[in-house]
Design a protein around this motif. Sequence first.
Motif, PDB file in Angstrom:
ATOM      1  N   ASN A   1      12.212 -16.969  -0.274  1.00 48.49           N
ATOM      2  CA  ASN A   1      13.624 -16.782   0.032  1.00 48.49           C
ATOM      3  C   ASN A   1      14.410 -16.330  -1.192  1.00 48.49           C
ATOM      4  O   ASN A   1      15.439 -15.665  -1.073  1.00 48.49           O
ATOM      5  N   MET A   2      13.930 -16.702  -2.384  1.00 49.74           N
ATOM      6  CA  MET A   2      14.652 -16.331  -3.593  1.00 49.74           C
ATOM      7  C   MET A   2      14.287 -14.942  -4.083  1.00 49.74           C
ATOM      8  O   MET A   2      15.113 -14.241  -4.658  1.00 49.74           O
ATOM      9  N   VAL A   3      13.018 -14.532  -3.926  1.00 50.65           N
ATOM     10  CA  VAL A   3      12.582 -13.294  -4.560  1.00 50.65           C
ATOM     11  C   VAL A   3      12.117 -12.231  -3.579  1.00 50.65           C
ATOM     12  O   VAL A   3      11.704 -11.159  -3.999  1.00 50.65           O
ATOM     13  N   GLN A   4      12.179 -12.474  -2.282  1.00 47.20           N
ATOM     14  CA  GLN A   4      11.653 -11.480  -1.357  1.00 47.20           C
ATOM     15  C   GLN A   4      12.476 -11.472  -0.073  1.00 47.20           C
ATOM     16  O   GLN A   4      12.479 -12.427   0.679  1.00 47.20           O
ATOM     17  N   LYS A   5      13.213 -10.383   0.182  1.00 50.22           N
ATOM     18  CA  LYS A   5      13.940 -10.193   1.430  1.00 50.22           C
ATOM     19  C   LYS A   5      13.796  -8.734   1.835  1.00 50.22           C
ATOM     20  O   LYS A   5      14.085  -7.833   1.058  1.00 50.22           O
ATOM     21  N   GLU A   6      13.346  -8.527   3.041  1.00 56.55           N
ATOM     22  CA  GLU A   6      13.073  -7.168   3.490  1.00 56.55           C
ATOM     23  C   GLU A   6      14.344  -6.360   3.694  1.00 56.55           C
ATOM     24  O   GLU A   6      14.329  -5.139   3.608  1.00 56.55           O
ATOM     25  N   ASP A   7      15.482  -7.023   4.000  1.00 56.77           N
ATOM     26  CA  ASP A   7      16.670  -6.295   4.409  1.00 56.77           C
ATOM     27  C   ASP A   7      17.757  -6.260   3.339  1.00 56.77           C
ATOM     28  O   ASP A   7      18.896  -5.937   3.635  1.00 56.77           O
ATOM     29  N   ASN A   8      17.455  -6.577   2.079  1.00 54.08           N
ATOM     30  CA  ASN A   8      18.531  -6.548   1.087  1.00 54.08           C
ATOM     31  C   ASN A   8      18.831  -5.117   0.707  1.00 54.08           C
ATOM     32  O   ASN A   8      17.974  -4.255   0.684  1.00 54.08           O
ATOM     33  N   ARG A   9      20.104  -4.886   0.319  1.00 52.47           N
ATOM     34  CA  ARG A   9      20.572  -3.530   0.115  1.00 52.47           C
ATOM     35  C   ARG A   9      20.117  -2.929  -1.206  1.00 52.47           C
ATOM     36  O   ARG A   9      20.279  -1.733  -1.411  1.00 52.47           O
ATOM     37  N   GLY A  10      19.550  -3.726  -2.110  1.00 55.22           N
ATOM     38  CA  GLY A  10      19.122  -3.182  -3.392  1.00 55.22           C
ATOM     39  C   GLY A  10      17.717  -2.644  -3.378  1.00 55.22           C
ATOM     40  O   GLY A  10      17.180  -2.259  -4.404  1.00 55.22           O
ATOM     41  N   THR A  11      17.043  -2.609  -2.243  1.00 59.55           N
ATOM     42  CA  THR A  11      15.654  -2.178  -2.171  1.00 59.55           C
ATOM     43  C   THR A  11      15.547  -0.666  -2.321  1.00 59.55           C
ATOM     44  O   THR A  11      16.257   0.085  -1.674  1.00 59.55           O
ATOM     45  N   HIS A  12      14.619  -0.234  -3.195  1.00 61.20           N
ATOM     46  CA  HIS A  12      14.351   1.182  -3.367  1.00 61.20           C
ATOM     47  C   HIS A  12      13.140   1.579  -2.520  1.00 61.20           C
ATOM     48  O   HIS A  12      12.337   0.744  -2.118  1.00 61.20           O
ATOM     49  N   GLU A  13      12.996   2.859  -2.272  1.00 59.37           N
ATOM     50  CA  GLU A  13      11.848   3.329  -1.494  1.00 59.37           C
ATOM     51  C   GLU A  13      10.566   3.128  -2.295  1.00 59.37           C
ATOM     52  O   GLU A  13      10.559   3.147  -3.529  1.00 59.37           O
ATOM     53  N   GLU A  14       9.471   2.973  -1.581  1.00 61.14           N
ATOM     54  CA  GLU A  14       8.184   2.801  -2.235  1.00 61.14           C
ATOM     55  C   GLU A  14       7.803   4.083  -2.970  1.00 61.14           C
ATOM     56  O   GLU A  14       8.183   5.192  -2.581  1.00 61.14           O
ATOM     57  N   GLY A  15       7.018   3.923  -4.037  1.00 60.65           N
ATOM     58  CA  GLY A  15       6.569   5.072  -4.803  1.00 60.65           C
ATOM     59  C   GLY A  15       7.516   5.362  -5.946  1.00 60.65           C
ATOM     60  O   GLY A  15       8.678   4.992  -5.933  1.00 60.65           O
ATOM     61  N   GLY A  16       7.014   6.040  -6.971  1.00 64.50           N
ATOM     62  CA  GLY A  16       7.855   6.414  -8.086  1.00 64.50           C
ATOM     63  C   GLY A  16       7.993   5.346  -9.153  1.00 64.50           C
ATOM     64  O   GLY A  16       8.600   5.596 -10.184  1.00 64.50           O
ATOM     65  N   ILE A  17       7.470   4.139  -8.950  1.00 60.10           N
ATOM     66  CA  ILE A  17       7.540   3.060  -9.945  1.00 60.10           C
ATOM     67  C   ILE A  17       6.161   2.912 -10.568  1.00 60.10           C
ATOM     68  O   ILE A  17       5.168   2.746  -9.869  1.00 60.10           O
ATOM     69  N   ASP A  18       6.142   2.981 -11.887  1.00 60.38           N
ATOM     70  CA  ASP A  18       4.856   2.989 -12.598  1.00 60.38           C
ATOM     71  C   ASP A  18       4.820   1.816 -13.568  1.00 60.38           C
ATOM     72  O   ASP A  18       5.280   1.916 -14.705  1.00 60.38           O
ATOM     73  N   ILE A  19       4.306   0.651 -13.133  1.00 63.11           N
ATOM     74  CA  ILE A  19       4.181  -0.529 -13.985  1.00 63.11           C
ATOM     75  C   ILE A  19       2.787  -1.119 -13.830  1.00 63.11           C
ATOM     76  O   ILE A  19       2.127  -0.941 -12.804  1.00 63.11           O
ATOM     77  N   PHE A  20       2.350  -1.824 -14.875  1.00 65.97           N
ATOM     78  CA  PHE A  20       1.037  -2.503 -14.888  1.00 65.97           C
ATOM     79  C   PHE A  20      -0.089  -1.540 -14.484  1.00 65.97           C
ATOM     80  O   PHE A  20      -0.956  -1.888 -13.665  1.00 65.97           O
ATOM     81  N   THR A  21      -0.082  -0.357 -15.046  1.00 69.42           N
ATOM     82  CA  THR A  21      -1.096   0.642 -14.666  1.00 69.42           C
ATOM     83  C   THR A  21      -2.491   0.241 -15.123  1.00 69.42           C
ATOM     84  O   THR A  21      -3.480   0.634 -14.498  1.00 69.42           O
ATOM     85  N   GLN A  22      -2.577  -0.527 -16.216  1.00 64.61           N
ATOM     86  CA  GLN A  22      -3.886  -0.950 -16.699  1.00 64.61           C
ATOM     87  C   GLN A  22      -4.446  -2.101 -15.871  1.00 64.61           C
ATOM     88  O   GLN A  22      -5.631  -2.136 -15.548  1.00 64.61           O
ATOM     89  N   GLU A  23      -3.565  -3.062 -15.520  1.00 63.76           N
ATOM     90  CA  GLU A  23      -4.037  -4.255 -14.811  1.00 63.76           C
ATOM     91  C   GLU A  23      -4.248  -3.985 -13.315  1.00 63.76           C
ATOM     92  O   GLU A  23      -5.180  -4.519 -12.712  1.00 63.76           O
ATOM     93  N   PHE A  24      -3.366  -3.159 -12.711  1.00 61.55           N
ATOM     94  CA  PHE A  24      -3.450  -2.893 -11.274  1.00 61.55           C
ATOM     95  C   PHE A  24      -3.395  -1.380 -11.014  1.00 61.55           C
ATOM     96  O   PHE A  24      -2.375  -0.859 -10.529  1.00 61.55           O
ATOM     97  N   PRO A  25      -4.442  -0.658 -11.380  1.00 65.55           N
ATOM     98  CA  PRO A  25      -4.421   0.803 -11.212  1.00 65.55           C
ATOM     99  C   PRO A  25      -4.322   1.194  -9.731  1.00 65.55           C
ATOM    100  O   PRO A  25      -5.008   0.641  -8.877  1.00 65.55           O
ATOM    101  N   GLY A  26      -3.407   2.122  -9.456  1.00 66.54           N
ATOM    102  CA  GLY A  26      -3.250   2.604  -8.091  1.00 66.54           C
ATOM    103  C   GLY A  26      -2.366   1.749  -7.216  1.00 66.54           C
ATOM    104  O   GLY A  26      -2.214   2.036  -6.025  1.00 66.54           O
ATOM    105  N   ALA A  27      -1.750   0.693  -7.766  1.00 65.65           N
ATOM    106  CA  ALA A  27      -0.888  -0.183  -6.956  1.00 65.65           C
ATOM    107  C   ALA A  27       0.393   0.559  -6.576  1.00 65.65           C
ATOM    108  O   ALA A  27       0.874   1.425  -7.307  1.00 65.65           O
ATOM    109  N   ARG A  28       0.958   0.191  -5.407  1.00 64.87           N
ATOM    110  CA  ARG A  28       2.222   0.770  -4.944  1.00 64.87           C
ATOM    111  C   ARG A  28       3.308  -0.290  -5.110  1.00 64.87           C
ATOM    112  O   ARG A  28       3.147  -1.435  -4.675  1.00 64.87           O
ATOM    113  N   TRP A  29       4.443   0.102  -5.734  1.00 63.27           N
ATOM    114  CA  TRP A  29       5.491  -0.842  -6.092  1.00 63.27           C
ATOM    115  C   TRP A  29       6.838  -0.418  -5.514  1.00 63.27           C
ATOM    116  O   TRP A  29       7.077   0.763  -5.263  1.00 63.27           O
TER     117      TRP A  29
END
Length: 283
Positions: free
Chosen positions: A191-219
């Motif tokens: 409830n604190m960190v995950q809400k599907e309908d909040n207005r600050g959500t960006h579209e999937e793709g285009g975010i490049d983090i933790f490429t070494q630990e989780f290669p190919g992950a979608r954020w």
Amino acid sequence: MLSYWILKRPDGKPAGLVRVENDRVLLTLTGEIEGSFTLFSETGAIPILPESETVLPGALAVLCAQGDRVTGFAAASGAAPIAVYRRRLSQIYTKTAAESVSAPPQAEPEPVQAEPAENISQNSTMKAKLTPIIAEKSEDISQNNTIKKEEHMETVTETARDTAEFSLLLRHAESFFAAYEGERSNEDVDNMVQKEDNRGTHEEGGIDIFTQEFPGARWRYVDGTDVLPHYEGTWRQPNGQTLHILAVRGRAAPRPPRALLGFTRFLRDGDGNGYWLRLTPLP
């Protein structure tokens, strides 16, 4: 801001409490612990004595050590691991030893010349006159020492009573926090960190983090009212299992903040920012 840290021995048993309010730090012991105490901030370190308020802006941790052996440790939620403060304390000891070795030798005292016989006679007469006065002063000092000893015994009794009351309070506090953490569920964290309908959500793709630990992950980045800003991603492992990942920005610490139940891993991204992660297998 007021906060408390629990001082614990290496076996995990509590040995005292550290009270921090507006850069003022007070260490109170609930039992015997060997060694000297050092108070650390990110850039400084000073000695601290029990029951004596010490001021250090940005105080983060207290380390008790006897020689090379750590006998107690207490830290704020944003402090570094204990190994960091052990290394800093070792550097302080090394610097102090080097300064002691390089100190210039002290000059030898000049020889004392013998007094003339006339001065010795005058000194003997003066001592004879002062003897009754010295005896009277000695009696007054003895009476004062007796009074101070009785006052000290009363202080010791009060301290023992305060220590017992503090120990009971500390046990109640630990029971409360244990029950509080037990009542928190993973749904509370969602409830604190995950809400599907909040207005600050960006579209999937285009975010490049933790490429070494989780290669190919979608954020995607999630933010909004009453929601902790965080990254949410999915990653398919080489064995075919898919993981759901939540990443909340935070500082390195021995354990995550109380609010982040289930977040067990701390990583730094390529930009140097640190994040607490929770990994959950997806069906």
